[in-house]
Enzyme design. Structure first.
Site, PDB file in Angstrom:
ATOM      1  N   LYS A 132       0.814  -1.223   0.000  1.00 44.93           N
ATOM      2  CA  LYS A 132       0.000   0.000   0.000  1.00 44.93           C
ATOM      3  C   LYS A 132       0.847   1.273   0.000  1.00 44.93           C
ATOM      4  CE  LYS A 132      -4.317  -1.665   1.998  1.00 44.93           C
ATOM      5  NZ  LYS A 132      -5.322  -1.483   3.055  1.00 44.93           N
TER       6      LYS A 132
ATOM      7  N   ASP B 194     -10.070   3.143   2.314  1.00 39.24           N
ATOM      8  CA  ASP B 194     -10.239   2.447   3.598  1.00 39.24           C
ATOM      9  C   ASP B 194     -10.936   3.326   4.645  1.00 39.24           C
ATOM     10  OD1 ASP B 194      -9.051   0.024   2.811  1.00 39.24           O
ATOM     11  OD2 ASP B 194      -7.042   0.781   3.223  1.00 39.24           O
TER      12      ASP B 194
END
Ligand code: ATR
Length: 287
Positions: free
Chosen positions: A71, A107
């Site tokens: 990420k 997220d």
């Protein structure tokens, strides 16, 4: 599923990647909306990340999800990264627009959408306690601070990591009241409106919960307890909160909503969240 000569490929880059539920969610949506697309788990090692990102252009993929451990590392290989992803240092969604790759993070906003849907909780002016100071905590903390809470306490097993996170985000949100502590949150829960577990404690056969579950009874009756762990769906923390009659927010909703936001970034089409939730529950039963 029908694969044609026009089928577009999407997927998730990760290592390991075989336990991901995302293919179930996205393929269910493609099917329900009759979209000629397929979503695969794609095993990408650290060494092959650059090549994998190049393949997004080569195969004209509309986009990709990125998971652990890429990420942060993926950012160096993209053309552009949005402000929130840049600040958190985390990209979970890449969009390919005519070969130009943009990084986003869904997220934190996925978490907030799920929390609102399940509990109606509004963060502005509220006192929040976050357990954990890892990647998930960073994403959620950023989205919470955007909504102007009264205060946020970041409680972590390794206090130093909580202190670092508080220092870093305190610089980004100058007026925010941020406190770093260990996991001995007991008394703090007396005046907490939202308790969020972002640690992996409670997952499968691991530690029961990050905090002493006895302390959950210190929360006032209007507090909300949220756990991002979804294996099992009802974690020991969620069970305890429900037993006490508190409002609870379970982890699967965050997975569904972050996926829905990714889908919307790739396709510009509203994601049917009910379809995704149904697929997520089914996939937990078979995976
Ligand atoms: P993620 O991306 O899922 O947030 P991470 O960045 O590895 O994963 O962070 C994991 C978090 O869970 C950390 O805050 C970790 O605490 P430490 O910083 O002290 O390692 C926390 N954590 C993991 N297992 C835990 C446990 N059994 N009890 C309490 N905290 C735990």
């Amino acid at each position: 599923m029908r694969i044609t000569g026009h089928t577009k490929l999407l997927g998730v880059f990760g290592d390991p990647v075989e336990h991901t539920l995302s293919p179930f969610l996205h393929n269910a949506v493609f099917e329900s909306l009759a979209m000629d697309m397929v979503y695969l788990p794609l095993h990408v090692t650290k060494e092959s990340l650059k090549g994998a990102v190049d393949s997004i252009r080569v195969f004209e993929m509309p986009g990709i999800n990125v998971t652990i451990p890429h990420k942060n590392a993926v950012i160096a290989h993209l053309d552009e990264v949005d402000d929130q992803a840049r600040a958190i240092g985390s990209v979970n969604t890449v969009v390919n627009k005519d070969g130009r790759l943009t990084g986003h993070t869904t997220d934190g906003e996925g978490y907030m959408a799920s929390l609102a849907e399940d509990t109606g909780f509004e963060v502005e002016g509220k006192r929040v306690v976050i357990l954990g100071a890892g990647g998930a905590a960073r994403s959620i903390l950023y989205s919470i601070l955007k909504r102007k809470p009264d205060s946020v306490t970041v409680s972590n097993r390794t206090i130093k990591k909580a202190e670092e996170l508080v220092r870093e985000f305190g610089a980004l949100f100058a007026s925010a009241k941020l406190i770093a502590t260990g996991l001995d949150v007991g008394k703090r829960l007396n005046d907490c409106d939202l308790l969020i577990n972002t640690t992996s404690a409670g997952m499968l056969a691991k530690t029961e919960a990050a905090i002493d579950l006895f302390e959950v009874s210190n929360l006032n009756k209007d507090a909300v307890v949220s756990d991002i762990v979804y294996r099992p769906l009802d974690t020991p923390l969620i069970k305890k909160a429900a037993e006490l009659g508190l409002k609870v927010h379970k982890g699967l909703g965050m997975l569904v909503h972050q996926g829905a936001l990714s889908f919307e970034l790739w396709t510009g089409t509203k994601a049917p969240r009910d379809t995704m939730m149904f697929a997520a529950i089914q996939s937990l039963e078979v995976s």
